[in-house]
Design an enzyme around this catalytic site. Structure first.
Site, PDB file in Angstrom:
ATOM      1  N   SER A  34       0.832  -1.122   0.177  1.00 13.74           N
ATOM      2  CA  SER A  34       0.141  -0.091  -0.148  1.00 13.74           C
ATOM      3  C   SER A  34       1.050   1.100   0.095  1.00 13.74           C
ATOM      4  O   SER A  34       1.785   1.302   0.781  1.00 13.74           O
ATOM      5  CB  SER A  34      -1.014   0.018   1.227  1.00 13.74           C
ATOM      6  OG  SER A  34      -1.816   0.900   1.129  1.00 13.74           O
ATOM      7  N   GLU A  35       0.577   2.172  -0.829  1.00 19.61           N
ATOM      8  CA  GLU A  35       1.458   3.498  -1.028  1.00 19.61           C
ATOM      9  C   GLU A  35       1.519   4.059   0.164  1.00 19.61           C
ATOM     10  O   GLU A  35       2.425   5.015   0.380  1.00 19.61           O
ATOM     11  CB  GLU A  35       1.051   4.034  -2.299  1.00 19.61           C
ATOM     12  CG  GLU A  35      -0.046   4.816  -2.216  1.00 19.61           C
ATOM     13  CD  GLU A  35      -0.834   5.031  -3.642  1.00 19.61           C
ATOM     14  OE1 GLU A  35      -1.009   6.335  -3.593  1.00 19.61           O
ATOM     15  OE2 GLU A  35      -0.866   4.286  -4.504  1.00 19.61           O
ATOM     16  N   ASN A  36       0.834   3.996   0.971  1.00 15.28           N
ATOM     17  CA  ASN A  36       0.771   4.882   2.176  1.00 15.28           C
ATOM     18  C   ASN A  36       1.740   4.455   3.248  1.00 15.28           C
ATOM     19  O   ASN A  36       1.820   5.059   4.392  1.00 15.28           O
ATOM     20  CB  ASN A  36      -0.743   5.149   2.966  1.00 15.28           C
ATOM     21  CG  ASN A  36      -1.166   3.866   3.413  1.00 15.28           C
ATOM     22  OD1 ASN A  36      -1.129   2.949   2.698  1.00 15.28           O
ATOM     23  ND2 ASN A  36      -1.959   3.906   4.563  1.00 15.28           N
ATOM     24  N   GLY A  37       2.265   3.214   3.035  1.00 17.93           N
ATOM     25  CA  GLY A  37       3.416   2.557   3.802  1.00 17.93           C
ATOM     26  C   GLY A  37       3.088   1.441   4.417  1.00 17.93           C
ATOM     27  O   GLY A  37       3.596   1.220   5.750  1.00 17.93           O
ATOM     28  N   HIS A  67       6.448   6.674   3.980  1.00 19.73           N
ATOM     29  CA  HIS A  67       5.808   6.783   2.901  1.00 19.73           C
ATOM     30  C   HIS A  67       6.805   7.106   1.621  1.00 19.73           C
ATOM     31  O   HIS A  67       6.349   6.609   0.264  1.00 19.73           O
ATOM     32  CB  HIS A  67       4.965   8.274   2.679  1.00 19.73           C
ATOM     33  CG  HIS A  67       4.049   8.469   1.571  1.00 19.73           C
ATOM     34  ND1 HIS A  67       4.360   9.526   0.720  1.00 19.73           N
ATOM     35  CD2 HIS A  67       3.082   7.780   1.271  1.00 19.73           C
ATOM     36  CE1 HIS A  67       3.192   9.553  -0.178  1.00 19.73           C
ATOM     37  NE2 HIS A  67       2.313   8.526   0.155  1.00 19.73           N
TER      38      HIS A  67
END
Length: 226
Positions: free
Chosen positions: A47-50, A86
């Protein structure tokens, strides 16, 4: 003929994810795919939010307000999963470490061009997020979307009418009516929902469709929300 639900579309896309793959899930329907990977298969969701090791949707009452995916939905973490900065999450994308990215889309062209970040509608705020990075950083892009818009207009087009996210990146399209492969020789229908025919599907698809020799019916398990 009964179109697939959002959950059924996510289930179908999840069945194709290969063993051991690192997979990014885009905002919207793609995030549901984490709940439908076959039990005997290991897929590592990003997930790109980390998050690396994103899990399935939490059971009601088991939500953790500190654990969300890129779409701000409650999620879970698999055993061994990690939280990262991130910037590190984007380094994974830009470094070519993702095998597949499942993305939502507004339009896809017959050449695999992707338009998924703005409708050019002033009332609909654009937000490209990580889509442009994913479209060129992941090894393969697959799209999940409704076959037509709310007015019944095709969303699979000869040429995208909306601003492109990236050109020629989409390899497979999962819709609520069919599964379609994007190839150098055109669009091949590999699955269709029960009651759908190539002629009916062609009527709501702008570019020419071809029926794959090994095509089959698209039938989700009854246990998946209908």
């Amino acid at each position: 003929m009964k179109p697939l639900t959002r959950e059924q579309m996510a289930w179908r896309a999840a069945q194709d994810l290969p063993e051991g793959a690192f997979v990014n899930l885009g905002i919207g329907i793609p995030t549901l795919a984490a709940s439908y990977v076959p039990a005997d298969r290991e897929v590592i969701f990003h997930s790109e939010n980390g998050i690396l090791g994103l899990g399935a949707k939490p059971e009601p009452g088991m939500e953790d307000e500190n654990l969300i995916d890129a779409g701000k939905n409650y999620t879970t973490l698999i055993t061994g999963g990690v939280f990262v900065h991130h910037a590190d999450a984007f380094l994974m994308i830009r470094g070519g470490h993702l095998d597949v990215s499942l993305l939502g889309a507004f339009e896809v062209s017959e050449a695999g061009d992707l338009a998924n970040w703005t409708t050019e509608d002033p009332a609909f705020p654009p937000g490209v997020g990580g889509a442009m990075d994913l479209a060129v950083g992941a090894k393969e892009i697959r799209v999940i979307m409704d076959h037509t818009d709310k007015k019944g207009n095709p969303r699979i087009l000869r040429h995208c009418s909306l601003p492109l996210t990236a050109a020629g990146c989409v390899k497979r399209i999962y819709t609520n009516l069919a599964v379609i492969d994007v190839t150098p020789h055109g669009l091949f229908v590999v699955e269709m929902v029960d009651g759908m025919t190539l002629e009916k599907l062609q009527a709501i698809t702008e570019p020419e469709l071809q029926l794959a020799n090994s095509w089959q019916a698209l039938a989700p398990p009854a246990a998946i929300a209908a």
